[in-house]
Design an enzyme around this catalytic site. Structure first.
Site, PDB file in Angstrom:
ATOM      1  N   ARG A  26       1.343  -0.102  10.149  1.00  0.00           N
ATOM      2  CA  ARG A  26       0.601  -0.522   9.025  1.00  0.00           C
ATOM      3  C   ARG A  26       1.849  -0.681   7.581  1.00  0.00           C
ATOM      4  NH1 ARG A  26      -2.038   5.379   7.483  1.00  0.00           N
ATOM      5  NH2 ARG A  26      -0.563   5.743   5.915  1.00  0.00           N
ATOM      6  N   ASN A  49      -4.226   1.354  -0.114  1.00  0.00           N
ATOM      7  CA  ASN A  49      -4.173   2.617   0.369  1.00  0.00           C
ATOM      8  C   ASN A  49      -2.733   3.011  -0.005  1.00  0.00           C
ATOM      9  OD1 ASN A  49      -5.552   4.921   1.786  1.00  0.00           O
ATOM     10  ND2 ASN A  49      -3.725   4.690   3.086  1.00  0.00           N
ATOM     11  N   GLU A  50      -2.720   4.150  -0.718  1.00  0.00           N
ATOM     12  CA  GLU A  50      -1.281   4.767  -1.284  1.00  0.00           C
ATOM     13  C   GLU A  50      -0.134   3.325  -1.389  1.00  0.00           C
ATOM     14  OE1 GLU A  50      -0.235   7.120   2.166  1.00  0.00           O
ATOM     15  OE2 GLU A  50      -1.773   8.830   1.393  1.00  0.00           O
ATOM     16  N   GLU A  73      -7.730  12.693  -0.178  1.00  0.00           N
ATOM     17  CA  GLU A  73      -7.344  12.954   1.008  1.00  0.00           C
ATOM     18  C   GLU A  73      -6.697  14.511   1.207  1.00  0.00           C
ATOM     19  OE1 GLU A  73      -4.986  10.280   3.352  1.00  0.00           O
ATOM     20  OE2 GLU A  73      -5.963   8.475   2.483  1.00  0.00           O
ATOM     21  N   GLU A 107      -2.360   7.613  14.823  1.00  0.00           N
ATOM     22  CA  GLU A 107      -2.714   9.023  14.068  1.00  0.00           C
ATOM     23  C   GLU A 107      -3.549   9.944  15.140  1.00  0.00           C
ATOM     24  OE1 GLU A 107      -2.028   9.374   9.864  1.00  0.00           O
ATOM     25  OE2 GLU A 107      -3.118   7.340   9.888  1.00  0.00           O
ATOM     26  N   HIS A 152      -3.428  13.598  14.310  1.00  0.00           N
ATOM     27  CA  HIS A 152      -3.892  14.047  12.966  1.00  0.00           C
ATOM     28  C   HIS A 152      -5.189  14.686  12.884  1.00  0.00           C
ATOM     29  CE1 HIS A 152      -4.488  13.833   8.700  1.00  0.00           C
ATOM     30  NE2 HIS A 152      -3.368  13.604   8.389  1.00  0.00           N
TER      31      HIS A 152
HETATM   32  C1  GLA Z   1      -2.132   8.783   4.577  1.00  0.00           C
HETATM   33  C2  GLA Z   1      -3.002   7.795   4.397  1.00  0.00           C
HETATM   34  C3  GLA Z   1      -3.993   8.202   5.578  1.00  0.00           C
HETATM   35  C4  GLA Z   1      -3.439   8.932   6.767  1.00  0.00           C
HETATM   36  C5  GLA Z   1      -3.111  10.117   6.224  1.00  0.00           C
HETATM   37  C6  GLA Z   1      -2.229  10.832   7.279  1.00  0.00           C
HETATM   38  O1  GLA Z   1      -2.385   9.960   3.288  1.00  0.00           O
HETATM   39  O2  GLA Z   1      -3.670   7.330   3.391  1.00  0.00           O
HETATM   40  O3  GLA Z   1      -4.385   6.773   5.957  1.00  0.00           O
HETATM   41  O4  GLA Z   1      -2.454   8.139   7.459  1.00  0.00           O
HETATM   42  O5  GLA Z   1      -1.808   9.882   5.586  1.00  0.00           O
HETATM   43  O6  GLA Z   1      -1.763  12.153   6.630  1.00  0.00           O
END
Ligand code: GLA
Length: 674
Positions: A110, A148-149, A302, A350, A353
């Site tokens: 990604r 996202n991030e 998150e 993931e 996770h």
């Molecule tokens: C990040 C992402 C999520 C996920 C988490 C896993 O914070 O935003 O999509 O991948 O990590 O820890």
């Protein structure tokens, strides 16, 4: 008033596209059971939403939104731009990120985007517009989760062009840039803008000013991309709050202070990086930092439900700890607790996770923990509405936080490669946390009028404006503590000559002649019994008094810690690195001297973390028991968790929490181990 201002949210990232529809039906039922009221959807949905360039298919998302609506679950809608689809990469290979060594990354993970690539920016704007037009006024839309991030750095040709434009705006002339970057050395003089590149892989050391400017540029470039999406959302007529989720792991690519004015809601993703008790201090650090960026309430977007990734394994996080950590964030201003992710993936990157619904299903301790947390957040919901005036958390201690400080210490060939900005800041914050006091982080030039003590952990490069701001703080009665290797250089990483720390020399009243890092594992004692490591300096007093001297080694007898009184204020200089237990002691005595008290002094050392959150309806004391021995807590109030008066005392078993609506703000509390 937007929902996030008046209520606590509970839920997490919901990626239903991984599942057949019968699972969606079960999801809705389980969400209701757990009291989930908020999910984030669409983070990774680009390939399904736009299966071919310019062709959209959102029928499936309509169904998801419809089901959430029926289940009375609100949603943050993500723009999916952190994960471009495979067709995009094939059509626009130039929009893939390039590493410093020239490797162009490929699809298959990604974040495969080059932030400066025009094709990427255009596609991102388009998909944001599409979503905003379709869902922008949906009554269950809590807000926009743009991207996202943000954090993928690109060193390719698009970044190169954009970096040059940024540099032209910053410096105006090549002469100014050459001067700032000290290009007279190593034949780096630039005669043409076209010669300037991002800092790529080089034969030997890179130019530090170029490296730090590239980091500044990259943050600005990501902000510009964010603002374009935000503009599309507003142009489509959506008035919902806009956020993007910050991330604070071991890297930092954003200057968050510069972003915050553009966010309607500041949110963060925060993951524990240790299984030990220091995880609780880590929660406090992430939460204090994000509240400070936000300047008030914020949202934990998150965290993990049951996993802690440490080194090469995924350790298990117990549900009780998950609940205590969640309240640690809420106590410090988070408007709830959201998780990544709702249901554990069965495949894909993931798979392992953790999630609120684990692989084992709802019949599990993990889901049970989620149900308990949902009920708990519901019971304490009244803490969400912020006070009419004053901060959510009142802190008398502050720590300077500046991404530029972080980036400066990442340049190569400093006197000690072990200098690490995040570790320095966290060590200081940890000492304050252990002393039980509330902490704010402040930007350079920020409002420090209420903070009695201000810490500046190792901040090598500092501009004159920041130095003047620190001087004003001290002159107006503040107590400043400056860590080693701070202000030795200007904002271009150029040393200020005549003795360190050039920019702060007069304020500190010291002149440092030599920097003398220690060897690995080497420690030295100071005259006051403190133990130091990593670093020492030959310090000459020039107006300051010695507080402690080096008790051994080459510098024995020389000043190690100094203080200079300035009116009713003071400035303390630590020319070395105190090991954590010595730093804890130093910080605790400084706080006592300047009248900075713990939220609940009796709690310090009992294992009970006490944090006060102010709200419209009063003062709330969060008591989180991380220790291993039951305690009795007594004071005037009502524990919302058990709905019990606390005047005659309540027992907190190890692992338990209480959230007390205090009868009066800052009443006296006793905490007695049983
Ligand atoms: C990040 C992402 C999520 C996920 C988490 C896993 O914070 O935003 O999509 O991948 O990590 O820890």
């Amino acid at each position: 008033m937007p929902d996030h201002v008046t209520r606590l949210h509970f839920g997490g990232d919901y990626n239903p596209e991984q599942w057949p529809r019968d699972v969606w039906v079960e999801d809705m039922a389980l969400m209701r059971r757990a009291g989930v009221d908020t999910v984030t959807i669409g983070v990774f949905s680009w390939a399904l939403l736009e299966p071919r360039e310019g062709e959209y298919d959102a029928a499936w998302l309509d169904d998801v939104v419809g089901m959430l609506d029926e289940a009375e679950v609100g949603f943050f809608l993500a723009t999916p731009t952190a994960s471009p689809p495979p067709w995009f990469t094939r059509a626009h290979p130039d929009a893939l990120p390039v590493r410093p060594d020239g490797t162009r990354l490929t699809h298959g993970s990604r974040d495969t985007y080059a932030i400066s690539a025009p094709a990427y920016r255009q596609a991102a704007r388009r998909v944001a517009r599409f979503l905003a037009e379709r869902y922008g006024d949906h009554p269950r839309l809590r807000g926009w989760h743009v991207h996202n991030e943000y954090g993928t750095l690109d060193h390719g040709p698009h970044a190169e062009a954009a970096f040059r434009s940024w540099l032209r705006r910053r410096y105006g002339t090549l002469a100014a840039l050459n001067d700032a970057w000290c290009t007279a050395f190593w034949s780096q003089h630039y005669g043409d803008w076209a010669d300037i590149t991002p800092p790529r892989a080089t034969q030997y050391l890179a130019n530090p000013a170029q490296v730090v400017d590239f980091r500044r540029f990259s943050s600005d470039e990501m902000l510009a991309a964010f603002l374009e999406q935000k503009a599309e959302i507003r142009a489509a007529g959506s008035a919902a709050p806009v956020t993007t989720n910050f991330m604070l792991p071991t890297w930092n690519h954003l200057d968050q202070w510069a972003w915050r004015e553009h966010l309607d809601l500041v949110s963060v993703d925060h993951y524990l990086d240790t299984t030990g008790p220091d995880g609780e201090a880590h929660v406090a650090y992430g939460a204090d930092l994000t509240r400070s960026w936000a300047g008030g309430p914020w949202l934990l977007m998150e965290q993990s439900a049951s996993g802690i990734r440490v080194g090469d394994r995924q350790a298990f996080k117990d549900p009780d700890r998950m609940i205590r950590n969640s309240l640690g964030y809420v106590a410090r201003g988070s408007q709830g607790a959201l998780f990544f992710q709702w249901r554990a993936s069965l495949g894909g990157a993931e798979t392992w996770h953790s999630a609120l619904v684990p692989h084992a299903g709802a019949d599990s301790r993990v889901f049970d923990g989620a149900v308990r947390l949902g009920a708990l957040l519901d019971r304490i919901g009244e803490v969400a509405a912020p006070p009419a005036d004053g901060p959510v958390v009142e802190a008398d201690a502050a720590v300077l936080w500046d991404a530029n400080g972080w980036w400066s210490l990442e340049t190569s060939h400093l006197p000690h490669d072990g200098l690490d900005y995040a570790s320095e800041v966290r060590a200081t914050h940890r000492a304050l946390w252990r002393a039980g006091v509330a902490v704010d982080f402040v930007p350079p030039g920020g409002d420090v009028s209420r903070h009695r003590v201000l810490f500046v952990p190792s901040h090598m490069a500092m501009d004159a404006g920041t130095a003047a701001w620190l001087a004003r703080y001290v002159e107006s009665g503040g107590h400043l503590v400056v860590g080693r290797f701070t202000g030795v250089a200007d904002e271009h990483q150029r040393v200020v000559p005549g003795g360190y720390p050039g920019v702060l020399r007069d304020l500190l009243g010291v002149r440092v002649e030599e920097l003398r890092p220690l060897g690995d594992g080497e420690t030295l004692a100071l005259s006051d019994g403190s133990v130091v490591e990593q670093w020492t300096e030959r310090v000459h007093l020039a107006g300051a008094e010695p507080v402690a001297t080096y008790a051994e080694g080459d510098l024995a007898g020389g000043p190690a810690v100094t203080r200079r009184a300035v009116g009713s204020g003071s400035v303390t200089y630590l020319s070395t690195r105190l090991v954590q237990r010595s730093l804890d002691r130093f910080v605790a005595s400084l706080l006592a001297e300047h009248g900075v008290a713990a939220a609940v002094p009796a709690a310090v050392g009992t294992g009970v973390e006490a944090v006060r959150r102010r709200a419209a309806s009063g003062s709330y004391l969060f008591l989180l028991h991380h220790g291993d021995r039951a305690v009795r807590v007594k004071g005037p109030g009502l524990d919302l968790v058990e709905d019990a008066r606390t005047d005659d005392g309540i027992v907190l078993e190890p692992g338990q929490v209480a959230v007390v609506r205090e009868d009066e703000a800052a009443a006296a509390w006793s905490v007695t181990p049983l």
